[in-house]
Scaffold this motif. Structure first.
Motif, PDB file in Angstrom:
ATOM      1  N   VAL A   4       0.882  -1.167   0.000  1.00 11.94           N
ATOM      2  CA  VAL A   4       0.000   0.000   0.000  1.00 11.94           C
ATOM      3  C   VAL A   4       0.918   1.214   0.000  1.00 11.94           C
ATOM      4  O   VAL A   4       1.685   1.400   0.947  1.00 11.94           O
ATOM      5  N   ALA A  24      -2.970   0.145  -3.850  1.00 10.10           N
ATOM      6  CA  ALA A  24      -2.678  -1.194  -3.337  1.00 10.10           C
ATOM      7  C   ALA A  24      -2.250  -2.072  -4.498  1.00 10.10           C
ATOM      8  O   ALA A  24      -2.804  -1.970  -5.597  1.00 10.10           O
ATOM      9  N   SER A  97      -5.892  -0.243   3.580  1.00 11.34           N
ATOM     10  CA  SER A  97      -6.707  -1.026   2.659  1.00 11.34           C
ATOM     11  C   SER A  97      -7.103  -2.322   3.359  1.00 11.34           C
ATOM     12  O   SER A  97      -6.228  -3.074   3.816  1.00 11.34           O
TER      13      SER A  97
END
Length: 120
Positions: A4, A24, A97
């Motif tokens: 990420v 991501a 994420s």
């Protein structure tokens, strides 16, 4: 392995704008939510904004009306547009994420942070 990675931080004058990006990458099966936290010097990390895979958003009161979070699912990327920036917005902004790697359960992954400094 997944990553990420944030970008877009920097120095901006009060009243200015910035757009943060977070991508991501890796062996990702699905992403349920992405968002941003921030941590100012001497303060706890706080949620700034979040967005689900179907576009539902949530904002901290401190940025509501001045920021917009958006997401490009095809690119596994989330954006945070910050407007009318104030010195109180100075912080390190961390992207997260919530996603599932191939063959794994859903986990929370964090970026390394990008610094935003609002100063004249």
């Amino acid at each position: 392995q997944v990553q990420v990675v944030e970008s877009g931080g920097g120095l901006v004058q009060p009243g200015g704008s910035l757009r943060l990006s977070c991508a991501a990458s890796g062996s990702i099966s699905s992403i349920s939510a992405m968002g941003w936290y921030r941590q100012a010097p001497g303060k706890q990390r706080e949620l700034v904004a979040a967005i689900t895979s179907d576009g539902k958003t949530n904002y901290a009161d401190s940025v509501k009306g001045r920021s917009t979070i958006s997401r490009d699912n095809a690119k596994s990327t989330v954006y945070l547009q910050l407007n009318s920036l104030k010195p109180d917005d100075t912080a390190v902004y961390y992207c997260y994420s919530r996603m599932r790697r191939s063959g794994d359960v859903e986990r929370l992954y964090w970026g390394q942070g990008t610094r935003v400094t609002v100063s004249s």
